[in-house]
Motif scaffolding. Structure first.
Motif, PDB file in Angstrom:
ATOM      1  N   ILE A  70       0.838  -1.200   0.000  1.00  0.00           N
ATOM      2  CA  ILE A  70       0.000   0.000   0.000  1.00  0.00           C
ATOM      3  C   ILE A  70       0.870   1.247   0.000  1.00  0.00           C
ATOM      4  N   GLU A  71       1.931   1.223   0.772  1.00  0.00           N
ATOM      5  CA  GLU A  71       2.834   2.379   0.801  1.00  0.00           C
ATOM      6  C   GLU A  71       3.479   2.588  -0.566  1.00  0.00           C
ATOM      7  N   GLN A  72       3.882   1.501  -1.226  1.00  0.00           N
ATOM      8  CA  GLN A  72       4.451   1.621  -2.561  1.00  0.00           C
ATOM      9  C   GLN A  72       3.423   2.166  -3.546  1.00  0.00           C
ATOM     10  N   LEU A  73       2.163   1.786  -3.377  1.00  0.00           N
ATOM     11  CA  LEU A  73       1.114   2.287  -4.263  1.00  0.00           C
ATOM     12  C   LEU A  73       0.961   3.801  -4.121  1.00  0.00           C
ATOM     13  N   TYR A  74       0.941   4.299  -2.891  1.00  0.00           N
ATOM     14  CA  TYR A  74       0.817   5.738  -2.683  1.00  0.00           C
ATOM     15  C   TYR A  74       1.991   6.485  -3.314  1.00  0.00           C
ATOM     16  N   LEU A  75       3.196   5.976  -3.147  1.00  0.00           N
ATOM     17  CA  LEU A  75       4.356   6.641  -3.730  1.00  0.00           C
ATOM     18  C   LEU A  75       4.307   6.607  -5.254  1.00  0.00           C
ATOM     19  N   THR A  76       3.852   5.488  -5.809  1.00  0.00           N
ATOM     20  CA  THR A  76       3.722   5.395  -7.264  1.00  0.00           C
ATOM     21  C   THR A  76       2.668   6.361  -7.777  1.00  0.00           C
ATOM     22  N   MET A  77       1.539   6.457  -7.076  1.00  0.00           N
ATOM     23  CA  MET A  77       0.503   7.398  -7.483  1.00  0.00           C
ATOM     24  C   MET A  77       1.005   8.832  -7.396  1.00  0.00           C
ATOM     25  N   SER A  78       1.698   9.160  -6.322  1.00  0.00           N
ATOM     26  CA  SER A  78       2.198  10.516  -6.145  1.00  0.00           C
ATOM     27  C   SER A  78       3.122  10.910  -7.282  1.00  0.00           C
ATOM     28  N   THR A  79       3.960   9.981  -7.728  1.00  0.00           N
ATOM     29  CA  THR A  79       4.903  10.280  -8.814  1.00  0.00           C
ATOM     30  C   THR A  79       4.193  10.367 -10.162  1.00  0.00           C
ATOM     31  N   THR A  80       3.307   9.421 -10.423  1.00  0.00           N
ATOM     32  CA  THR A  80       2.660   9.364 -11.737  1.00  0.00           C
ATOM     33  C   THR A  80       1.684  10.506 -11.948  1.00  0.00           C
ATOM     34  N   LEU A  81       0.957  10.888 -10.910  1.00  0.00           N
ATOM     35  CA  LEU A  81      -0.089  11.901 -11.054  1.00  0.00           C
ATOM     36  C   LEU A  81       0.449  13.324 -11.097  1.00  0.00           C
ATOM     37  N   ARG A  82       1.748  13.491 -10.965  1.00  0.00           N
ATOM     38  CA  ARG A  82       2.309  14.840 -11.060  1.00  0.00           C
ATOM     39  C   ARG A  82       2.124  15.444 -12.442  1.00  0.00           C
ATOM     40  N   CYS A  83       1.969  14.598 -13.442  1.00  0.00           N
ATOM     41  CA  CYS A  83       1.766  15.113 -14.795  1.00  0.00           C
ATOM     42  C   CYS A  83       0.448  15.862 -14.917  1.00  0.00           C
ATOM     43  N   LEU A  84      -0.475  15.677 -13.968  1.00  0.00           N
ATOM     44  CA  LEU A  84      -1.762  16.364 -14.001  1.00  0.00           C
ATOM     45  C   LEU A  84      -1.760  17.630 -13.164  1.00  0.00           C
ATOM     46  N   GLN A  85      -0.608  18.029 -12.648  1.00  0.00           N
ATOM     47  CA  GLN A  85      -0.520  19.211 -11.792  1.00  0.00           C
ATOM     48  C   GLN A  85       0.260  20.341 -12.446  1.00  0.00           C
ATOM     49  N   THR A  86       0.438  20.260 -13.765  1.00  0.00           N
ATOM     50  CA  THR A  86       1.244  21.256 -14.470  1.00  0.00           C
ATOM     51  C   THR A  86       0.413  22.415 -14.979  1.00  0.00           C
ATOM     52  N   ASN A  87      -0.886  22.405 -14.743  1.00  0.00           N
ATOM     53  CA  ASN A  87      -1.787  23.471 -15.205  1.00  0.00           C
ATOM     54  C   ASN A  87      -1.770  23.633 -16.721  1.00  0.00           C
ATOM     55  N   SER A  88      -1.436  22.579 -17.422  1.00  0.00           N
ATOM     56  CA  SER A  88      -1.469  22.624 -18.885  1.00  0.00           C
ATOM     57  C   SER A  88      -2.866  22.269 -19.367  1.00  0.00           C
ATOM     58  N   ILE A  89      -3.100  22.509 -20.653  1.00  0.00           N
ATOM     59  CA  ILE A  89      -4.434  22.247 -21.220  1.00  0.00           C
ATOM     60  C   ILE A  89      -4.438  20.981 -22.069  1.00  0.00           C
ATOM     61  N   SER A  90      -3.415  20.166 -21.933  1.00  0.00           N
ATOM     62  CA  SER A  90      -3.343  18.920 -22.690  1.00  0.00           C
ATOM     63  C   SER A  90      -2.520  17.922 -21.903  1.00  0.00           C
ATOM     64  N   VAL A  91      -2.519  16.686 -22.386  1.00  0.00           N
ATOM     65  CA  VAL A  91      -1.770  15.618 -21.733  1.00  0.00           C
ATOM     66  C   VAL A  91      -1.046  14.827 -22.815  1.00  0.00           C
ATOM     67  N   ASP A  92       0.195  14.450 -22.536  1.00  0.00           N
ATOM     68  CA  ASP A  92       1.006  13.719 -23.504  1.00  0.00           C
ATOM     69  C   ASP A  92       0.576  12.262 -23.579  1.00  0.00           C
ATOM     70  N   ALA A  93       0.877  11.653 -24.725  1.00  0.00           N
ATOM     71  CA  ALA A  93       0.558  10.234 -24.898  1.00  0.00           C
ATOM     72  C   ALA A  93       1.335   9.386 -23.908  1.00  0.00           C
ATOM     73  N   GLU A  94       2.570   9.790 -23.596  1.00  0.00           N
ATOM     74  CA  GLU A  94       3.370   9.027 -22.634  1.00  0.00           C
ATOM     75  C   GLU A  94       2.766   9.109 -21.241  1.00  0.00           C
ATOM     76  N   ASP A  95       2.192  10.259 -20.913  1.00  0.00           N
ATOM     77  CA  ASP A  95       1.533  10.383 -19.615  1.00  0.00           C
ATOM     78  C   ASP A  95       0.321   9.475 -19.521  1.00  0.00           C
ATOM     79  N   ILE A  96      -0.411   9.343 -20.615  1.00  0.00           N
ATOM     80  CA  ILE A  96      -1.569   8.438 -20.623  1.00  0.00           C
ATOM     81  C   ILE A  96      -1.110   7.001 -20.417  1.00  0.00           C
ATOM     82  N   LYS A  97       0.004   6.628 -21.042  1.00  0.00           N
ATOM     83  CA  LYS A  97       0.531   5.275 -20.839  1.00  0.00           C
ATOM     84  C   LYS A  97       0.916   5.058 -19.379  1.00  0.00           C
TER      85      LYS A  97
END
Length: 953
Positions: free
Chosen positions: A769-796
């Motif tokens: 569970i702790e590893q899951l939280y750390l993985t989520m925290s790292t992966t979801l940073r791509c959604l905190q850039t205040n951009s208006i789009s998302v890269d294909a690599e981020d979707i992967k």
């Protein structure tokens, strides 16, 4: 001409003789011999390569064991194609006398005949077996000759008859005068009654070496016996009146919270049961009871053994029967949080198609072309039911309470689980099929409901109406928190409650820590506050947020009647500050009631920072932005201390900017800066350098600030204006900005929900569970850039995060199920879970679910002596409904349960000579050989027998 013809003929004969001396003429060999030669060449190559080279050259791992591999080659003979496979292990310790006869990692042939490495040759046909008896014998002879030619001691097997019988014949060269022959067959139905009991099986083995005309019951034949009995618990869902669906959705597009089942689900008290019902991953257990090797001399002893209790077995081990849902790919097969998060990410991609949420549901605007026609909007009744649950069916709870949250939960920029937006995201996962149109319709109705609460002055549910806005959460949650505070202040103003004065100003008394405020009591009527509201006030660069008072008895207006003192009126005083005195008059310093500092959300802070960067001088502009707050505090201080000067305000508001004139060092402690003796007046000291410089902004504000108590001032925060700003933000939010915050919040909320699961002290589960939280925290940073789009690599990356989440979700359900079933034996629960986790999850997020679990998980855990009663109690006596189709025909009952399978190994040993010349061999060369071995496996309806005989040819 005759001589001419003889000369070339003689030369030709000499050349032909030389070629014959160095050429193997295979044209003279038969196809049978060439077939044997091909087998021999392959076996020699495998022998020369050895285990390490075979593994490097692509040996295939056998699914049943991580230590068993095979290589294969194709052969042809007489217009037929064959496949020869060589099975070998990295540790060849499979055999007799090693104590692992019952290992679950053994191949069927290893278990049946007690061999290590072996060959299997079979035709490449649909059946994969040799149906013709002479062909099978010829094929086995060819392999035996080839193995003998290359001095190889591998046993070789040929499958015969039909596949359902699992029949084999085999042979092995022992390297001496002796040869082992193998034969296995199976009865699939109508097992003779005699062979259902241990006595008949014992006599069956004895007939293989005793004279056929003997009366076996009158003679003693000593053989060795090992036995293993397997018991299976009844499925936990057997005889249930209602079979529950995997997902808890009971209405198309509806929330799965309503329960319409007659039977209570196994996970009824689990935190996820509010949203869906999970299939129990543990369908049952297999109990393995093993008797160690013992000598048997008569069928009477076998009858006694058949009546023995399984509790008398030397070894107990248990293995779980896991659901296929754990080993199958979760896509479309398991409904849970992970499957819905996958759909939410698909909606995130679709959100880029338009700029307005209304476009997804409006009939006036054309929808995106790639939007599936199946993406339907839930009916209004469904949305009404969900909104009712969100806004009205709210339990009395503290939405801002972090109790029970994981320590890494706040690293994910989303709304808390119990907050209004957190619950909105959880409901959105189950509204419809979580498509973009359903989410858009749900959001529009959600915002309408929020506006209704605002216009009707109703408190916003699931949101705190006070406190500091948490900037670590998503922006929508911050805006809703701001709106809840504005609604509360607006309501207090309308009600004229105790928290606001008649001007709607919210007050707090701010003083330095470690000082005492003495209340001033007066009989005159005052207009100031009698109590203060506990909320956060402005924090200056030199002062932490001030302490607050829950109650003061004082007079808001006090006339200084002493002729020696100023005749001004004191207003808005919260009380005396210890022994601090004013500089210009012999008066105690009073702490004023001050207005609460205006609240700011993340975007407001960003706008402020951008303005500072644009103007350059950050320190001056920061002070300019705080001018209203500072001016309010100065006005309140002047009203509470009419004779005060600018230096008095600095001593109270920013003690570090006041330097004493005595021998003490600069930067004295806070207490010494404010606690002074009344006999040492006037206080000696001076302003700091930054406060003494020409044109200081603070002094300018002080000169311009009128003496007004907080209740007389204009409010710093206009709740009506700020509330309308929040609603405008919610109503004009772009689809992508909504979905990116929903994704982060949904991951955080679902993880927090699963984290509430009770699974005992499984440390490995806590680590996952702790590893899951750390993985989520790292992966979801791509959604905190205040951009208006998302890269294909981020979707992967988000897709891979769903895979990781799905696996952890499966682990949590497994841990919860094991914890419930092994409450009295927690060691077994932990051991089974750790084995499963280590077997299936070498690395989180690197493989898809199910791809690495093609190997069957069949690890066994040894049951200790003190745990046997707990395990035996799991085998509850079967009911009449469960036994109506069962006929008890085998012994060794466990609480009324007969063995699901029975395995027996009979062996007979004799002293044989290893030397080829038997007659001249000394005694020292003789050793004990296993001359007869019979493996029996089956039940009353199924019986398989495998016989191995060592003989002298």
């Amino acid at each position: 001409m005759a001589s001419i013809s003889k000369i070339p003929s003689s030369a030709k004969d000499e050349d032909l003789e030389e070629e014959i001396e160095h050429f193997d003429d295979f044209t003279l060999a038969s196809s049978w011999e060439r077939f044997i030669s091909e087998i021999e060449a392959v076996c020699r190559q495998w022998l020369a390569d050895g285990t390490k080279n075979l593994l490097k050259n692509g040996a295939i791992s056998v699914n049943i064991s991580e230590d068993l591999y095979k290589v294969k080659t194709d052969l042809k003979y007489a217009m037929k194609s064959y496949c020869m496979e060589y099975y070998f292990g990295t540790h060849n310790d499979v055999g007799r006398g090693k104590g692992n006869d019952w290992s679950c990692a053994l191949h069927d042939l290893q278990l049946s005949f007690g061999v290590n490495e072996f060959l299997v040759i079979a035709p490449q046909s649909a059946s994969g077996v040799v149906l013709d008896g002479p062909e099978a014998s010829k094929l086995l002879s060819a392999v035996a000759i080839a193995l003998s030619n290359c001095s190889c001691l591998w046993p070789a097997f040929v499958p015969v008859h039909v596949p359902s019988r699992k029949a084999y014949i085999g042979i092995q060269n022992m390297g001496t005068l002796y040869t082992r022959r193998f034969e296995a067959d199976r009865i699939g139905s109508q097992v003779p009654l005699k062979l259902m009991h241990l006595e008949g099986l014992y006599e069956l083995f004895v007939t293989k070496f005793a004279f056929s005309n003997m009366d076996l019951s009158m003679h003693l034949f000593q053989v060795n016996l090992k036995m293993k009995l397997t018991y299976r618990t009844l499925p936990y869902d057997e005889d249930s009146d209602v079979q529950e669906p995997e997902g808890g959705i009971t209405e198309a597009g509806g929330s799965p919270k309503s329960k319409h089942h007659n039977r209570k689900p196994w996970d009824d008290d689990c935190p996820w049961s509010e949203w869906y019902s999970a299939e129990d991953p543990v369908k049952g257990f297999e109990l393995l009871t093993a008797w160690s090797e013992k000598a048997i001399e008569s069928s009477l002893e076998m009858a006694e053994l058949e009546n023995a209790s399984p509790l008398e077995a030397e070894k107990w081990s248990i293995s779980p029967c896991l659901s296929e849902i754990l080993s199958a790919d979760s896509d479309g097969k398991r409904i849970g949080f992970a499957s819905q998060l996958q759909l939410l990410i698909d909606a995130l991609l679709m959100s880029l198609e338009t700029q307005f949420v209304e476009d997804f549901v409006s009939v006036e605007h054309s929808r995106p072309e790639n939007l599936k026609s199946t993406a339907v909007i839930p009916p209004p009744t469904v949305l009404d039911r969900v909104l009712k649950d969100l806004f009205y069916e709210v339990e009395a709870a503290q939405p801002d309470s972090a109790e029970g949250d994981h320590k890494y939960s706040r690293t994910i920029k989303g709304a808390p689980l119990e907050s209004l937006f957190g619950q909105f995201c959880l409901h959105a996962l189950w509204v419809g099929d979580c498509n973009i149109r359903a989410i858009a319709a749900f959001w529009i109705e959600f915002v309408r409901e929020v506006r209704w609460c605002w216009e009707e002055s109703q408190p916003l549910p699931r949101m705190p109406a006070n406190g500091v806005i948490d900037l670590s959460t998503c922006l929508i949650n911050q805006k809703l928190h701001m709106l809840a505070i504005c609604m509360d202040r607006k309501h207090q103003f309308n009600q004229k409650g105790p928290k606001a004065d008649e001007n709607g100003v919210f007050l707090s008394a701010r003083i330095k820590a470690d000082t005492e405020v003495q209340s001033v009591i007066s009989s005159q009527d005052g207009d100031a506050q009698a109590s203060c509201w506990e909320c956060d006030s402005l924090s200056t660069p030199d002062q932490d947020p001030a302490s607050h008072f829950s109650s003061f008895e004082h007079s808001g207006a006090v006339k200084l009647g002493d002729p020696e003192h100023s005749p001004c009126i004191r207003r808005g005083s919260a009380g005396v500050i210890g022994s601090m005195m004013l500089l210009k008059s012999y008066q105690n310093m009073h702490a004023p009631f001050t207005q609460d500092s205006p609240l700011m959300t993340e975007d407001m802070h960003e706008e402020r920072l951008q303005a500072i960067e644009a103007l350059g001088d950050s320190s001056r502009f920061s002070a300019q932005l705080e001018k209203d707050i500072l001016s309010s505090d100065m006005s309140a201080f002047k009203a509470a201390n009419p004779d005060a000067v600018f230096e008095d305000f600095i001593r109270w508001h920013s003690p570090r900017d006041w330097e004493n004139d005595d021998n003490m060092e600069k930067g004295v402690s806070q207490i010494n800066a404010v606690v002074e003796s009344t006999y040492d007046w006037p206080p000696r000291g001076k302003l700091s350098e930054r406060m003494s410089e020409h044109g200081n902004l603070w002094r300018k504000i002080w000169n311009e600030a009128p003496p007004l108590s907080a209740s007389e001032q204009k409010p710093l925060l206009d709740p009506n204006q700020e509330g309308e700003k929040v609603l405008h933000y919610l109503e004009t939010l772009r689809p992508y900005q909504l979905l990116e915050q929903m994704v982060s919040t949904a991951f955080r909320a679902t993880a927090d929900t699963l984290n509430k699961t009770s699974f005992g002290g499984l440390k490995q589960m806590t680590t996952r569970i702790e590893q899951l939280y750390l993985t989520m925290s790292t992966t979801l940073r791509c959604l905190q850039t205040n951009s208006i789009s998302v890269d294909a690599e981020d979707i992967k990356d988000l897709k891979r995060l769903c895979t990781t989440f799905a696996h952890v979700e499966n682990l949590i359900t497994l841990a919860a199920s094991l914890h419930r079933k092994f409450m009295q034996a927690p060691r077994l629960s932990e051991s089974i879970f750790n084995d499963y986790d280590n077997f299936h999850v070498p690395k989180l997020g690197t493989v898809s679910i199910g791809r690495d679990v093609k190997k069957v998980f069949n690890n066994e855990q040894e049951v200790r002596q003190g745990e046997r009663e707990v395990i035996a109690s799991m085998f509850t006596p079967p009911t009449a409904n469960q036994l109506w189709r069962k006929v008890l025909s085998m012994g060794n009952l466990l609480n009324g349960h007969e063995p699901a399978s029975r395995e027996i190994i009979f062996t007979k040993r004799d002293h044989l000579c290893e030397n080829y010349y038997v007659g001249h061999a000394p005694r020292g060369y003789q050793q004990e050989f296993e001359t007869y071995r019979m493996y029996i496996c089956g039940t009353s309806n199924d019986l398989g027998v495998a016989l191995a005989v060592t003989s002298c040819d």
